[in-house]
Scaffold this motif. Structure first.
Motif, mmCIF file in Angstrom:
data_model
loop_
_atom_site.group_PDB
_atom_site.id
_atom_site.type_symbol
_atom_site.label_atom_id
_atom_site.label_comp_id
_atom_site.label_asym_id
_atom_site.label_seq_id
_atom_site.Cartn_x
_atom_site.Cartn_y
_atom_site.Cartn_z
ATOM 1 N N LEU A 78 0.851 -1.188 0.000
ATOM 2 C CA LEU A 78 0.000 0.000 0.000
ATOM 3 C C LEU A 78 0.883 1.232 0.000
ATOM 4 O O LEU A 78 1.928 1.252 0.646
ATOM 5 C CB LEU A 78 -0.883 0.012 1.252
ATOM 6 N N GLN A 79 0.457 2.265 -0.695
ATOM 7 C CA GLN A 79 1.212 3.512 -0.731
ATOM 8 C C GLN A 79 0.404 4.601 -0.040
ATOM 9 O O GLN A 79 -0.792 4.724 -0.270
ATOM 10 C CB GLN A 79 1.510 3.909 -2.170
ATOM 11 N N PHE A 80 1.084 5.385 0.800
ATOM 12 C CA PHE A 80 0.439 6.453 1.551
ATOM 13 C C PHE A 80 1.160 7.766 1.279
ATOM 14 O O PHE A 80 2.376 7.804 1.111
ATOM 15 C CB PHE A 80 0.474 6.153 3.056
ATOM 16 N N LYS A 81 0.390 8.837 1.283
ATOM 17 C CA LYS A 81 0.928 10.182 1.081
ATOM 18 C C LYS A 81 0.922 10.900 2.424
ATOM 19 O O LYS A 81 -0.080 10.878 3.140
ATOM 20 C CB LYS A 81 0.051 10.921 0.078
ATOM 21 N N ILE A 82 2.031 11.542 2.746
ATOM 22 C CA ILE A 82 2.187 12.209 4.042
ATOM 23 C C ILE A 82 2.747 13.608 3.809
ATOM 24 O O ILE A 82 3.705 13.795 3.057
ATOM 25 C CB ILE A 82 3.128 11.398 4.952
ATOM 26 N N TYR A 83 2.109 14.598 4.450
ATOM 27 C CA TYR A 83 2.595 15.978 4.421
ATOM 28 C C TYR A 83 3.319 16.277 5.724
ATOM 29 O O TYR A 83 2.898 15.839 6.789
ATOM 30 C CB TYR A 83 1.444 16.972 4.295
ATOM 31 N N GLY A 84 4.385 17.083 5.615
ATOM 32 C CA GLY A 84 5.112 17.485 6.809
ATOM 33 C C GLY A 84 5.812 18.819 6.613
ATOM 34 O O GLY A 84 5.949 19.311 5.497
ATOM 35 N N ASN A 85 6.233 19.404 7.727
ATOM 36 C CA ASN A 85 6.956 20.679 7.728
ATOM 37 C C ASN A 85 8.240 20.528 8.528
ATOM 38 O O ASN A 85 8.256 19.889 9.582
ATOM 39 C CB ASN A 85 6.125 21.788 8.367
ATOM 40 N N ILE A 86 9.290 21.163 8.039
ATOM 41 C CA ILE A 86 10.554 21.231 8.771
ATOM 42 C C ILE A 86 10.884 22.705 8.942
ATOM 43 O O ILE A 86 10.961 23.454 7.967
ATOM 44 C CB ILE A 86 11.700 20.520 8.037
ATOM 45 N N THR A 87 11.070 23.140 10.193
ATOM 46 C CA THR A 87 11.394 24.527 10.496
ATOM 47 C C THR A 87 12.904 24.643 10.714
ATOM 48 O O THR A 87 13.498 23.838 11.444
ATOM 49 C CB THR A 87 10.646 24.992 11.759
ATOM 50 N N TYR A 88 13.503 25.656 10.090
ATOM 51 C CA TYR A 88 14.952 25.873 10.166
ATOM 52 C C TYR A 88 15.268 27.218 10.792
ATOM 53 O O TYR A 88 14.548 28.197 10.604
ATOM 54 C CB TYR A 88 15.571 25.846 8.759
ATOM 55 N N GLN A 89 16.376 27.266 11.541
ATOM 56 C CA GLN A 89 16.973 28.504 12.030
ATOM 57 C C GLN A 89 18.471 28.389 11.798
ATOM 58 O O GLN A 89 19.107 27.433 12.259
ATOM 59 C CB GLN A 89 16.695 28.716 13.518
ATOM 60 N N SER A 90 19.031 29.330 11.081
ATOM 61 C CA SER A 90 20.464 29.337 10.748
ATOM 62 C C SER A 90 20.899 28.026 10.095
ATOM 63 O O SER A 90 21.905 27.415 10.481
ATOM 64 C CB SER A 90 21.314 29.609 11.990
ATOM 65 N N ASN A 91 20.134 27.556 9.149
ATOM 66 C CA ASN A 91 20.398 26.328 8.392
ATOM 67 C C ASN A 91 20.333 25.053 9.229
ATOM 68 O O ASN A 91 20.768 23.999 8.779
ATOM 69 C CB ASN A 91 21.754 26.395 7.685
ATOM 70 N N ASN A 92 19.832 25.107 10.422
ATOM 71 C CA ASN A 92 19.691 23.922 11.277
ATOM 72 C C ASN A 92 18.212 23.613 11.487
ATOM 73 O O ASN A 92 17.419 24.503 11.786
ATOM 74 C CB ASN A 92 20.357 24.142 12.639
ATOM 75 N N GLU A 108 10.625 27.736 6.806
ATOM 76 C CA GLU A 108 9.975 26.439 6.869
ATOM 77 C C GLU A 108 9.952 25.801 5.484
ATOM 78 O O GLU A 108 9.731 26.470 4.483
ATOM 79 C CB GLU A 108 8.548 26.635 7.379
ATOM 80 N N THR A 109 10.194 24.505 5.448
ATOM 81 C CA THR A 109 10.122 23.730 4.220
ATOM 82 C C THR A 109 8.982 22.734 4.335
ATOM 83 O O THR A 109 8.859 22.052 5.356
ATOM 84 C CB THR A 109 11.434 22.960 3.974
ATOM 85 N N LYS A 110 8.162 22.670 3.306
ATOM 86 C CA LYS A 110 7.069 21.696 3.287
ATOM 87 C C LYS A 110 7.517 20.488 2.487
ATOM 88 O O LYS A 110 8.105 20.630 1.423
ATOM 89 C CB LYS A 110 5.815 22.306 2.677
ATOM 90 N N LYS A 111 7.235 19.300 3.024
ATOM 91 C CA LYS A 111 7.646 18.055 2.380
ATOM 92 C C LYS A 111 6.428 17.200 2.086
ATOM 93 O O LYS A 111 5.477 17.186 2.850
ATOM 94 C CB LYS A 111 8.581 17.254 3.292
ATOM 95 N N ILE A 112 6.492 16.482 0.996
ATOM 96 C CA ILE A 112 5.493 15.470 0.660
ATOM 97 C C ILE A 112 6.239 14.152 0.537
ATOM 98 O O ILE A 112 7.208 14.048 -0.213
ATOM 99 C CB ILE A 112 4.782 15.790 -0.662
ATOM 100 N N LEU A 113 5.806 13.169 1.298
ATOM 101 C CA LEU A 113 6.433 11.854 1.279
ATOM 102 C C LEU A 113 5.449 10.812 0.780
ATOM 103 O O LEU A 113 4.251 10.890 1.067
ATOM 104 C CB LEU A 113 6.888 11.458 2.687
ATOM 105 N N TYR A 114 5.969 9.848 0.078
ATOM 106 C CA TYR A 114 5.187 8.678 -0.318
ATOM 107 C C TYR A 114 5.825 7.475 0.345
ATOM 108 O O TYR A 114 7.002 7.197 0.124
ATOM 109 C CB TYR A 114 5.165 8.515 -1.834
#
Length: 107
Positions: free
Chosen positions: A30-44, A89-95
């Motif tokens: 089965l394949q699932f789609k997942i949304y997520g966010n990664i927050t960065y400060q000073s490239n970390n 912030e970077t938004k990611k989409i994962l499968y």
């Protein structure tokens, strides 16, 4: 010349078997789609969140498992060149693909 044609026939038959194996993998998982966010400060990476798991038929335990797998995948890709921003912030989409038999065990 005879061996050349036999070699070509062997190569084509191996290719056909590989194509069948790929198709079987799609049938058994089965394949699932997942949304997520990664927050960065000073490239970390400061914060990683899974915002949405797309699964209409999942129970809470299965959604929790998919959330954990999605978070782990985002954590592992947090330092990729196409993901990192200086501040923001970077938004990611994962499968994510999970075997049907393993997914049934989570009920």
């Amino acid at each position: 010349m005879k061996y050349y044609f036999e070699l070509l026939l062997l190569i084509f038959s191996i290719q056909a078997m590989n194509a069948q194996n790929i198709h079987d993998f799609k049938k058994d998982s089965l394949q699932f789609k997942i949304y997520g966010n990664i927050t960065y400060q000073s490239n970390n990476a400061v914060d990683i969140k899974v915002t949405k798991v797309f699964c209409d038929y999942c129970n809470e335990k299965q959604k929790g498992y998919l959330t954990q797998v999605g978070w782990r995948n985002m954590y592992n890709t947090r330092n990729d060149d196409d993901t990192v921003v200086e501040n923001g912030e970077t938004k990611k989409i994962l499968y994510i693909r999970v075997a049907k038999s393993d997914f049934r065990k989570l009920k």
